[in-house]
Scaffold this motif. Structure first.
Motif, PDB file in Angstrom:
ATOM      1  N   ALA A 176      -9.211  -5.219  13.220  1.00 38.11           N
ATOM      2  CA  ALA A 176      -9.479  -3.797  13.438  1.00 38.11           C
ATOM      3  C   ALA A 176      -9.466  -3.428  14.911  1.00 38.11           C
ATOM      4  O   ALA A 176      -9.320  -2.258  15.252  1.00 38.11           O
ATOM      5  CB  ALA A 176     -10.824  -3.421  12.823  1.00 38.11           C
ATOM      6  N   ASP A 177      -9.602  -4.418  15.782  1.00 32.30           N
ATOM      7  CA  ASP A 177      -9.623  -4.126  17.214  1.00 32.30           C
ATOM      8  C   ASP A 177      -8.274  -4.375  17.887  1.00 32.30           C
ATOM      9  O   ASP A 177      -8.165  -4.314  19.108  1.00 32.30           O
ATOM     10  CB  ASP A 177     -10.713  -4.945  17.901  1.00 32.30           C
ATOM     11  N   SER A 178      -7.224  -4.638  17.114  1.00 33.51           N
ATOM     12  CA  SER A 178      -5.899  -4.848  17.703  1.00 33.51           C
ATOM     13  C   SER A 178      -5.439  -3.591  18.434  1.00 33.51           C
ATOM     14  O   SER A 178      -5.631  -2.482  17.937  1.00 33.51           O
ATOM     15  CB  SER A 178      -4.865  -5.190  16.624  1.00 33.51           C
ATOM     16  N   PRO A 179      -4.820  -3.748  19.600  1.00 33.17           N
ATOM     17  CA  PRO A 179      -4.321  -2.583  20.332  1.00 33.17           C
ATOM     18  C   PRO A 179      -3.267  -1.826  19.518  1.00 33.17           C
ATOM     19  O   PRO A 179      -2.447  -2.435  18.818  1.00 33.17           O
ATOM     20  CB  PRO A 179      -3.695  -3.191  21.588  1.00 33.17           C
ATOM     21  N   ALA A 180      -3.294  -0.513  19.613  1.00 29.55           N
ATOM     22  CA  ALA A 180      -2.352   0.331  18.866  1.00 29.55           C
ATOM     23  C   ALA A 180      -0.909  -0.044  19.178  1.00 29.55           C
ATOM     24  O   ALA A 180      -0.064  -0.085  18.274  1.00 29.55           O
ATOM     25  CB  ALA A 180      -2.609   1.803  19.176  1.00 29.55           C
ATOM     26  N   GLY A 181      -0.615  -0.323  20.432  1.00 29.05           N
ATOM     27  CA  GLY A 181       0.750  -0.679  20.812  1.00 29.05           C
ATOM     28  C   GLY A 181       1.243  -1.944  20.136  1.00 29.05           C
ATOM     29  O   GLY A 181       2.404  -2.038  19.728  1.00 29.05           O
ATOM     30  N   LEU A 182       0.368  -2.924  19.980  1.00 27.77           N
ATOM     31  CA  LEU A 182       0.732  -4.168  19.307  1.00 27.77           C
ATOM     32  C   LEU A 182       1.024  -3.912  17.831  1.00 27.77           C
ATOM     33  O   LEU A 182       2.004  -4.431  17.283  1.00 27.77           O
ATOM     34  CB  LEU A 182      -0.392  -5.194  19.455  1.00 27.77           C
ATOM     35  N   ILE A 183       0.215  -3.117  17.194  1.00 29.85           N
ATOM     36  CA  ILE A 183       0.421  -2.785  15.780  1.00 29.85           C
ATOM     37  C   ILE A 183       1.752  -2.061  15.598  1.00 29.85           C
ATOM     38  O   ILE A 183       2.540  -2.393  14.709  1.00 29.85           O
ATOM     39  CB  ILE A 183      -0.749  -1.937  15.244  1.00 29.85           C
TER      40      ILE A 183
ATOM     41  N   LEU B  61      -4.095   2.960   9.195  1.00 32.89           N
ATOM     42  CA  LEU B  61      -3.932   2.261   7.913  1.00 32.89           C
ATOM     43  C   LEU B  61      -3.860   0.749   8.107  1.00 32.89           C
ATOM     44  O   LEU B  61      -4.411  -0.015   7.319  1.00 32.89           O
ATOM     45  CB  LEU B  61      -2.683   2.760   7.191  1.00 32.89           C
ATOM     46  N   THR B  62      -3.188   0.314   9.174  1.00 32.16           N
ATOM     47  CA  THR B  62      -3.073  -1.117   9.449  1.00 32.16           C
ATOM     48  C   THR B  62      -4.432  -1.706   9.782  1.00 32.16           C
ATOM     49  O   THR B  62      -4.796  -2.769   9.272  1.00 32.16           O
ATOM     50  CB  THR B  62      -2.086  -1.372  10.602  1.00 32.16           C
ATOM     51  N   ARG B  63      -5.174  -1.032  10.621  1.00 34.02           N
ATOM     52  CA  ARG B  63      -6.500  -1.525  10.996  1.00 34.02           C
ATOM     53  C   ARG B  63      -7.431  -1.562   9.795  1.00 34.02           C
ATOM     54  O   ARG B  63      -8.237  -2.470   9.653  1.00 34.02           O
ATOM     55  CB  ARG B  63      -7.099  -0.650  12.093  1.00 34.02           C
ATOM     56  N   ARG B  64      -7.326  -0.591   8.923  1.00 29.96           N
ATOM     57  CA  ARG B  64      -8.193  -0.503   7.751  1.00 29.96           C
ATOM     58  C   ARG B  64      -7.969  -1.673   6.798  1.00 29.96           C
ATOM     59  O   ARG B  64      -8.907  -2.177   6.198  1.00 29.96           O
ATOM     60  CB  ARG B  64      -7.935   0.811   7.013  1.00 29.96           C
ATOM     61  N   LYS B  65      -6.716  -2.100   6.657  1.00 28.70           N
ATOM     62  CA  LYS B  65      -6.427  -3.153   5.687  1.00 28.70           C
ATOM     63  C   LYS B  65      -6.381  -4.557   6.288  1.00 28.70           C
ATOM     64  O   LYS B  65      -6.222  -5.527   5.566  1.00 28.70           O
ATOM     65  CB  LYS B  65      -5.126  -2.856   4.942  1.00 28.70           C
ATOM     66  N   SER B  66      -6.530  -4.664   7.600  1.00 26.37           N
ATOM     67  CA  SER B  66      -6.449  -5.988   8.220  1.00 26.37           C
ATOM     68  C   SER B  66      -7.795  -6.401   8.796  1.00 26.37           C
ATOM     69  O   SER B  66      -8.703  -5.602   8.942  1.00 26.37           O
ATOM     70  CB  SER B  66      -5.392  -6.003   9.318  1.00 26.37           C
TER      71      SER B  66
ATOM     72  N   ASP C 176       0.838  -1.187   0.000  1.00 21.52           N
ATOM     73  CA  ASP C 176       0.000   0.000   0.000  1.00 21.52           C
ATOM     74  C   ASP C 176       0.880   1.246   0.000  1.00 21.52           C
ATOM     75  O   ASP C 176       1.714   1.415   0.890  1.00 21.52           O
ATOM     76  CB  ASP C 176      -0.903  -0.036   1.242  1.00 21.52           C
ATOM     77  N   ASP C 177       0.708   2.104  -0.995  1.00 25.20           N
ATOM     78  CA  ASP C 177       1.547   3.296  -1.133  1.00 25.20           C
ATOM     79  C   ASP C 177       1.467   4.217   0.079  1.00 25.20           C
ATOM     80  O   ASP C 177       2.491   4.726   0.537  1.00 25.20           O
ATOM     81  CB  ASP C 177       1.175   4.079  -2.396  1.00 25.20           C
ATOM     82  N   ALA C 178       0.272   4.434   0.604  1.00 22.11           N
ATOM     83  CA  ALA C 178       0.112   5.331   1.757  1.00 22.11           C
ATOM     84  C   ALA C 178       0.807   4.754   2.984  1.00 22.11           C
ATOM     85  O   ALA C 178       1.480   5.472   3.736  1.00 22.11           O
ATOM     86  CB  ALA C 178      -1.367   5.578   2.039  1.00 22.11           C
TER      87      ALA C 178
END
Length: 138
Positions: free
Chosen positions: A120-127, A112-117, A81-83
């Motif tokens: 969507a409920d994964s914690p921000a810190g884990l991402i 962006l990670t939540r949008r494409k995976s 994904d370019d963005a």
């Protein structure tokens, strides 16, 4: 890369970027080094090159990314994904190399990670840890 960070790094930032960054332990995911005006970002565990960004001086001072390439072999880097790639490139330089908080970039990466995976409920810190790793001084 179709999209490039629009950020202008200061001359002091550029001096620090030129020193690069070597991961200190297994929790860190990026090694960064510079040859001339090209900044190379490699995954620390595999050594795979993911980004090569060519910097150029800006009239009036500072530096910006004039061009960049990203690895598209899915076995070496999963980005497509370019963005996402644009944010990741800027975030590694800003957060890992320069050690700045970059909370706005971190938020964009999580969005962006939540949008494409499907997680969507994964914690921000884990991402963030999955993509960036942890700096030993963070």
């Amino acid at each position: 890369m179709a999209q490039l960070p629009q950020r202008i790094w200061s001359d002091d930032d550029w001096e620090q970027i030129q020193r690069g960054y070597a991961s200190q332990d297994m929790d860190e995911k990026w090694d960064v080094f510079v040859e001339g005006k090209v900044v190379f970002l490699h995954r620390s565990w595999t050594g795979y090159g993911v980004f090569a960004a060519t910097f150029a001086p800006v009239d009036g001072g500072g530096w910006r990314i004039a061009s960049a390439v990203v690895e598209r072999d899915a076995e070496r880097y999963g980005g497509t994904d370019d963005a996402y790639d644009c944010i990741m490139l800027e975030l590694v330089i800003t957060a890992i190399v320069l050690g700045k908080p970059a909370s706005d970039l971190r938020s964009k990466l999580v969005e962006l990670t939540r949008r494409k995976s499907r997680s969507a409920d994964s914690p921000a810190g884990l991402i963030q840890h999955s993509a960036l790793g942890l700096r030993s001084d963070s």
